[in-house]
Design an enzyme around this catalytic site. Sequence first.
Site, PDB file in Angstrom:
ATOM      1  N   TYR A 125       0.083  -3.819 -28.412  1.00  0.00           N
ATOM      2  CA  TYR A 125       0.845  -4.836 -29.148  1.00  0.00           C
ATOM      3  C   TYR A 125       0.648  -4.601 -30.647  1.00  0.00           C
ATOM      4  O   TYR A 125      -0.446  -4.793 -31.170  1.00  0.00           O
ATOM      5  CB  TYR A 125       0.326  -6.218 -28.726  1.00  0.00           C
ATOM      6  CG  TYR A 125       1.025  -7.430 -29.320  1.00  0.00           C
ATOM      7  CD1 TYR A 125       2.176  -7.339 -30.084  1.00  0.00           C
ATOM      8  CD2 TYR A 125       0.507  -8.706 -29.075  1.00  0.00           C
ATOM      9  CE1 TYR A 125       2.787  -8.468 -30.600  1.00  0.00           C
ATOM     10  CE2 TYR A 125       1.110  -9.844 -29.582  1.00  0.00           C
ATOM     11  CZ  TYR A 125       2.251  -9.725 -30.345  1.00  0.00           C
ATOM     12  OH  TYR A 125       2.853 -10.849 -30.851  1.00  0.00           O
ATOM     13  N   LYS A 153       4.575  -3.176 -27.351  1.00  0.00           N
ATOM     14  CA  LYS A 153       5.410  -4.223 -27.932  1.00  0.00           C
ATOM     15  C   LYS A 153       5.239  -4.136 -29.441  1.00  0.00           C
ATOM     16  O   LYS A 153       4.119  -4.188 -29.948  1.00  0.00           O
ATOM     17  CB  LYS A 153       4.998  -5.612 -27.448  1.00  0.00           C
ATOM     18  CG  LYS A 153       5.808  -6.716 -28.149  1.00  0.00           C
ATOM     19  CD  LYS A 153       5.206  -8.097 -27.954  1.00  0.00           C
ATOM     20  CE  LYS A 153       5.971  -9.106 -28.828  1.00  0.00           C
ATOM     21  NZ  LYS A 153       5.384 -10.464 -28.802  1.00  0.00           N
TER      22      LYS A 153
END
EC number: 4.1.2.-
Length: 292
Positions: A125, A153
């Site tokens: 992330y 992400k």
Amino acid sequence: MVTPLRGPDEIDFDGASRLIERLIEGGVAGLFILGTTGEAPSLSYRLRGEFIRFVCKTVDKRVPVLVGVTDTSVVESIAVAGVAADAGADAVVLSMPYYFPAGQTELVHYIRRLVPQLPLPVMLYNMPSLTKVNFDIESLAQLTDLSQVIGVKDSGGDLAYFERLTALKQQRPDWSVLIGPEHLMATSLGLGGDGGVNGGANIYPKLFVRCYQATRDGDQAAETALQNQIEKLQAIYLVGKYASRHIKGTKSALSILGICDDKLAEPFNHFEPPERARVAEVLESLNTDLIE
């Protein structure tokens, strides 16, 4: 997904159940809990565990559940990941520890040391605005040999970076590369992205699912109409003056729609009536035929 709360350390279970059903019925491909919109760093470990177990039980494998395990403590990240695995989650989401910024060499070593200790597949992330550390493309390239890492992400908001990120799928074609900023989702798909982790989908999941599908199908007219509604929705994040306004706007909208309470974790306050009225105005301005 937001974390519906009734008090400083109490889950709004009824609201959470309604939200989960709304999301699944809306067609989302999965749920990401205990991320930024989920206020994870502000929640006790007891509550995080309780929420993980509740969500996994309620979802009951209808869609994948991804659990955020980012923490300032390696030991706590491993512990939360263990709870997620025991509860039946499908993957964990990991960023760098916040507070003390790490260098790129430290980042790579940290991921290499930690990932093998986690019991589930890992989505990395990139959230530089809050962790103070950017996952450089060169660092991620060094991590493509970790089979347990299944994708990234990216919430950095830099489309040039995102395009370079998707190029790493040449080395790892199995990776999912997802974008965080929801207004960029349609554009990101054209750059090789695989989808979005959209906070606004808490409010109107069908809007984002339809925009994703229209973009994938090459239906330019539908994509433009849906993107216009997504752009209008962004106005709820401009209400208020503090950094917490993104979560406040989302929870305020969910409360207005009767889905869950709008309480935030301490030390943050929910919107007062004037701000709440502005959020309601934004919702009323949207085209219900496209969003519901």
